[in-house]
Design a protein around this motif. Structure first.
Motif, PDB file in Angstrom:
ATOM      1  N   GLY A  33       0.282  -1.046  -0.215  1.00 49.11           N
ATOM      2  CA  GLY A  33      -0.131   0.122   0.044  1.00 49.11           C
ATOM      3  C   GLY A  33       0.970   1.242   0.062  1.00 49.11           C
ATOM      4  O   GLY A  33       0.578   2.120   0.086  1.00 49.11           O
ATOM      5  N   MET A  37      -1.650   3.238  -2.257  1.00 46.75           N
ATOM      6  CA  MET A  37      -3.071   4.139  -1.055  1.00 46.75           C
ATOM      7  C   MET A  37      -2.705   5.726  -1.047  1.00 46.75           C
ATOM      8  O   MET A  37      -3.041   6.299  -1.482  1.00 46.75           O
ATOM      9  N   PRO A  38      -0.871   6.231  -1.363  1.00 49.13           N
ATOM     10  CA  PRO A  38      -0.880   7.327  -2.143  1.00 49.13           C
ATOM     11  C   PRO A  38      -1.945   8.223  -3.289  1.00 49.13           C
ATOM     12  O   PRO A  38      -2.382   8.915  -3.279  1.00 49.13           O
ATOM     13  N   ASN A  41      -5.278   7.633  -2.228  1.00 56.35           N
ATOM     14  CA  ASN A  41      -5.654   9.483  -1.693  1.00 56.35           C
ATOM     15  C   ASN A  41      -5.946  10.610  -2.369  1.00 56.35           C
ATOM     16  O   ASN A  41      -6.398  11.734  -2.594  1.00 56.35           O
ATOM     17  N   HIS A 102      11.294   5.062   3.076  1.00 57.11           N
ATOM     18  CA  HIS A 102      11.789   4.980   4.581  1.00 57.11           C
ATOM     19  C   HIS A 102      11.426   4.445   5.698  1.00 57.11           C
ATOM     20  O   HIS A 102      11.138   3.535   5.831  1.00 57.11           O
ATOM     21  N   GLN A 104       9.767   4.150   7.760  1.00 52.82           N
ATOM     22  CA  GLN A 104       7.968   3.602   8.064  1.00 52.82           C
ATOM     23  C   GLN A 104       7.860   2.982   6.624  1.00 52.82           C
ATOM     24  O   GLN A 104       6.733   2.419   7.233  1.00 52.82           O
TER      25      GLN A 104
ATOM     26  N   GLU B  43      -1.129  12.954   3.980  1.00 52.70           N
ATOM     27  CA  GLU B  43      -2.663  12.565   3.039  1.00 52.70           C
ATOM     28  C   GLU B  43      -1.775  11.145   2.558  1.00 52.70           C
ATOM     29  O   GLU B  43      -2.739  10.483   1.774  1.00 52.70           O
ATOM     30  N   HIS B  44      -0.430  11.273   1.817  1.00 54.60           N
ATOM     31  CA  HIS B  44       0.403  10.258   1.212  1.00 54.60           C
ATOM     32  C   HIS B  44       1.835   9.550   1.628  1.00 54.60           C
ATOM     33  O   HIS B  44       2.439   9.986   0.154  1.00 54.60           O
ATOM     34  N   GLY B  45       1.978   9.687   2.914  1.00 48.08           N
ATOM     35  CA  GLY B  45       3.019   9.038   3.226  1.00 48.08           C
ATOM     36  C   GLY B  45       4.612   9.557   2.781  1.00 48.08           C
ATOM     37  O   GLY B  45       5.395   9.402   2.595  1.00 48.08           O
ATOM     38  N   GLY B  48       4.925  12.267   7.644  1.00 49.47           N
ATOM     39  CA  GLY B  48       5.789  10.636   8.794  1.00 49.47           C
ATOM     40  C   GLY B  48       4.761  11.662   9.625  1.00 49.47           C
ATOM     41  O   GLY B  48       5.032  10.915  10.908  1.00 49.47           O
ATOM     42  N   THR B  51       3.156   9.033  12.003  1.00 51.25           N
ATOM     43  CA  THR B  51       3.029   7.212  12.285  1.00 51.25           C
ATOM     44  C   THR B  51       3.153   6.743  13.842  1.00 51.25           C
ATOM     45  O   THR B  51       2.612   7.746  14.218  1.00 51.25           O
ATOM     46  N   PRO B  58       7.165   0.640  13.088  1.00 57.33           N
ATOM     47  CA  PRO B  58       6.765   2.569  12.896  1.00 57.33           C
ATOM     48  C   PRO B  58       5.886   2.285  11.795  1.00 57.33           C
ATOM     49  O   PRO B  58       7.474   1.858  10.520  1.00 57.33           O
ATOM     50  N   ALA B  59       5.072   2.467  11.552  1.00 56.00           N
ATOM     51  CA  ALA B  59       4.035   2.987   9.944  1.00 56.00           C
ATOM     52  C   ALA B  59       3.346   4.097  10.430  1.00 56.00           C
ATOM     53  O   ALA B  59       3.412   4.488  10.890  1.00 56.00           O
ATOM     54  N   ARG B  60       2.826   4.645   8.588  1.00 57.99           N
ATOM     55  CA  ARG B  60       2.132   5.557   8.014  1.00 57.99           C
ATOM     56  C   ARG B  60       0.891   5.315   8.517  1.00 57.99           C
ATOM     57  O   ARG B  60       0.375   4.629   7.409  1.00 57.99           O
ATOM     58  N   CYS B  62      -2.342   6.485   7.357  1.00 56.41           N
ATOM     59  CA  CYS B  62      -2.450   7.286   6.847  1.00 56.41           C
ATOM     60  C   CYS B  62      -2.584   6.517   5.192  1.00 56.41           C
ATOM     61  O   CYS B  62      -3.487   6.507   4.269  1.00 56.41           O
ATOM     62  N   LEU B  63      -1.497   5.643   4.975  1.00 59.39           N
ATOM     63  CA  LEU B  63      -1.009   4.841   4.094  1.00 59.39           C
ATOM     64  C   LEU B  63      -1.508   3.106   4.826  1.00 59.39           C
ATOM     65  O   LEU B  63      -1.157   2.353   4.056  1.00 59.39           O
ATOM     66  N   MET B  64      -2.613   2.755   4.984  1.00 53.39           N
ATOM     67  CA  MET B  64      -3.131   1.893   6.047  1.00 53.39           C
ATOM     68  C   MET B  64      -4.497   2.064   6.087  1.00 53.39           C
ATOM     69  O   MET B  64      -5.037   2.858   6.959  1.00 53.39           O
ATOM     70  N   THR B 111       8.257   7.730  15.576  1.00 59.65           N
ATOM     71  CA  THR B 111       9.619   7.108  14.848  1.00 59.65           C
ATOM     72  C   THR B 111      10.191   6.967  15.632  1.00 59.65           C
ATOM     73  O   THR B 111      11.409   5.870  15.182  1.00 59.65           O
ATOM     74  N   GLY B 133      11.818   9.912   7.284  1.00 58.19           N
ATOM     75  CA  GLY B 133      10.851   9.979   7.082  1.00 58.19           C
ATOM     76  C   GLY B 133       9.971  11.006   7.320  1.00 58.19           C
ATOM     77  O   GLY B 133       7.978  10.488   7.290  1.00 58.19           O
TER      78      GLY B 133
END
Lengths: 289, 159
Positions: A33, A37-38, A41, A102, A104, B43-45, B48, B51, B58-60, B62-64, B111, B133
Motif C-alpha cells: 500500500g 494508497m497515496p 488518497n 523510509h 515507516q 495524507e500521501h505518505g 510522517g 506515524t 513504525p508505519a504511516r 495514512c497509508l494503511m 518513529t 521520513g
C-alpha cells in the motif's frame, strides 16, 4: 484527500484472489500500500474494488538455497533489510534497501508491490533486472515464470496481466565474494532518486572480469542494463578507461525529464552513479567520491 | 461490503468498531477511537506526522486502511506519557527544545520510540537517516537529533 469509495475484499488464497480479479471490474491488488494508497488518497487511482492480498498465506518469506534465492512477493522491505542470510548471499540487497523509502514505508512496503508498481526510480525492480530474476505469476491458467527482460514493459507497466498476481521473485545468487556496488543521487535521503546504478562483478585471480552486470534506474522509464559494456568488459580489468566507457553508455540513455530534473541533468547523474557503483564493485577507493 | 467490523489492540487495550472500509487507520484512530494525538498531515505518505507503531514497527497510518489493522497491535502517542508524567523520550524533546508548533511531534516520537527500542546506541547519522521520513517545518532538525541522542542515553542508563 481521502480515497474514493470502493469495495474491499480480503481473499484467503491466491486462487480466490485471482478469481476476484477475473470477475470484478476496475479492481486493484493492495499489497503493502505504500504506492497505491497515496495514489488513491490523491485520487490518481480510484479502483471500484480493492483486493487485499495481505492475508493470503504463503506469499511472504525468504527461501535461500545454494543455487537459488526465492523471495515471496509479500515479503516486507524491512524484513529483507533485516535478513543477514540475504545480506550474505546477495549483499547488494542490503546496500540498496537502505535507499528504499523510509523506515515507516519499509515496514509495510513489499518487494512484489514495488515490482508491480514499477516506479522508474525504484531500487528493488532495478535489482531484479540486475540479477536476471524470474517473476512467478499466478493467474486463472495457473503459474508462469516471466524473465526480467520481459517483465519491464515501460513506465509503470509490468508484464503482469490484470487477473494475475505476482507470487515470488527468484534469482541465482552470484558466487561468494563477488564485488557489488550501489549508488543513487536523490535530493533528500529516501526520496525518489534522480538516477541510481548498481553493479555486480565476478573476477578471476588475475583481476580480469569473468562476469559483470550493471543497471541504471530512474533515467529511462524502466531500469536499463548496460549490456554492451557488460559483454565488452569480460576478460579485461576494470580500470578508469572502462569506468569512463560505462559512464558514457549511461550518458547516452534516453533520459526522462520532469519539472524537477531535466533530461540532460538526469543523463549526467546517470553517468556519475554508474562510475561510483562500478568503482565500489571493483574495490576502487570506495566509490563515494 | 463497504463497512466492516474490526477488532484490534490499541495501546494495550482491546478495541472493536465498525468502520467504513475506505477509512485509513489515522482517521479511524482520531474519529472512531477518539485518539487525536495522531496527526494527519499530507495524507500521501510523505510527511510522517501520522506515524504510529504497528506490531512493533513504525508505519504511516495514512497509508494503511483501518480494516487492515484487524488483529494488529497499535501504539499511538497516547501510549507514551501524560502531560505531568512525560516519557523519557518526551522529556528529552522538552529539554532540547525539539519542537515548536508540535504538529510533527507525535510522528517524530513514535518513529524514534520504535527505533530506539531496537537501537540503544545509535549514531547521530543513524538518527538523521531514521528521521528522513518525518518532516518538521519549524526546528531544522538539529534539536530533534539532540533529543533522540539524549533519549538513547537515558534508555541505556536506565537498564
Amino acid at each position: 484527500m481521502k480515497a474514493a469509495p470502493f469495495s474491499y475484499h480480503a481473499p484467503q488464497s491466491v486462487e480466490d484472489a485471482v478469481g476476484l480479479l477475473s470477475t470484478l471490474e476496475n479492481a486493484r491488488v493492495l499489497a503493502g500500500g505504500q504506492s497505491l494508497m497515496p495514489m488513491m488518497n490523491l485520487r490518481l487511482a480510484a479502483p471500484d474494488h480493492l483486493v487485499d492480498i495481505n492475508r493470503v498465506p504463503g506469499l511472504a518469506g525468504l527461501r535461500i538455497g545454494a543455487g537459488r534465492i526465492e523471495i515471496g512477493a509479500m515479503t516486507r522491505q524491512a524484513d529483507l533489510l533485516a535478513s543477514d542470510d540475504l545480506a550474505a548471499a546477495a549483499p547488494i540487497f542490503r546496500a540498496a534497501l537502505k535507499h528504499v523509502g523510509h523506515i515507516q514505508t519499509r515496514a509495510r512496503g513489499t518487494i512484489g508491490g514495488s515490482c508491480c508498481h514499477l516506479d522508474p526510480a525504484a531500487e528493488l525492480p532495478a535489482l531484479c533486472a540486475l540479477l536476471d530474476a524470474q517473476f512467478e505469476a499466478f493467474g486463472p491458467n495457473g503459474s508462469r515464470a516471466v524473465a526480467a527482460r520481459d517483465w519491464f514493459r515501460g513506465y509503470l507497466e509490468s508484464a503482469l496481466a490484470e487477473n494475475e498476481i505476482l507470487c515470488a521473485i527468484g534469482f541465482a545468487p552470484w558466487p561468494s565474494g563477488h564485488g557489488f556496488g550501489f549508488h543513487e543521487v536523490a535530493r533528500r535521503h529516501g526520496d525518489f532518486a534522480v538516477a541510481g546504478a548498481a553493479a555486480l562483478l565476478a573476477r578471476d585471480e588475475t583481476g580480469a572480469t569473468k562476469r559483470a552486470a550493471v543497471v541504471v534506474f530512474g533515467v529511462e522509464p524502466a531500469p536499463v542494463r548496460l549490456a554492451a559494456f557488460e559483454r565488452a568488459i569480460v576478460g579485461r580489468t576494470i580500470d578508469e578507461a572502462a569506468i569512463e566507457a560505462a559512464s558514457e553508455a549511461a550518458r547516452k540513455l534516453d533520459a526522462m525529464g520532469d519539472a524537477h530534473v531535466g533530461a540532460d541533468h538526469r543523463r549526467r547523474i546517470g553517468g556519475v552513479v554508474v562510475a561510483r557503483a562500478l568503482r565500489e564493485a571493483a574495490g576502487m577507493n570506495g566509490g563515494a567520491k | 461490503m463497504n463497512r466492516k467490523r474490526i477488532v484490534l489492540r490499541i495501546n494495550g487495550r482491546a478495541c472493536e468498531a465498525e468502520v467504513d472500509v475506505r477509512v485509513n487507520l489515522a482517521d479511524a484512530l482520531r474519529h472512531v477511537f477518539g485518539l487525536t494525538g495522531t496527526h494527519v498531515g499530507c495524507e500521501h505518505g510523505a510527511c510522517g506526522a501520522c506515524t504510529v507503531i504497528v506490531d512493533g514497527r513504525p508505519a504511516r497510518s495514512c497509508l494503511m486502511l483501518a480494516v487492515q489493522a484487524e488483529g494488529a497491535d497499535i501504539e499511538t502517542i497516547e501510549s507514551l506519557g501524560e502531560p505531568d508524567r512525560l516519557s523519557p523520550l518526551q522529556k528529552a524533546f522538552q529539554d532540547k527544545h525539539a519542537l515548536q508548533c508540535g504538529f510533527c511531534t507525535p510522528g517524530m516520537l513514535m518513529t524514534l520510540e520504535a527505533f530506539l527500542r531496537e537501537n540503544s546506541a545509535p549514531t547521530r547519522e543513524q538518527v538523521r537517516e531514521v528521521l528522513s521520513g518525518n518532516t518538521c517545518r519549524c526546528t531544522g532538525y538539529q534539536a530533534i537529533v539532540d533529543a533522540a541522542m539524549q533519549a538513547a542515553h537515558a534508555r541505556r542508563s536506565a537498564t
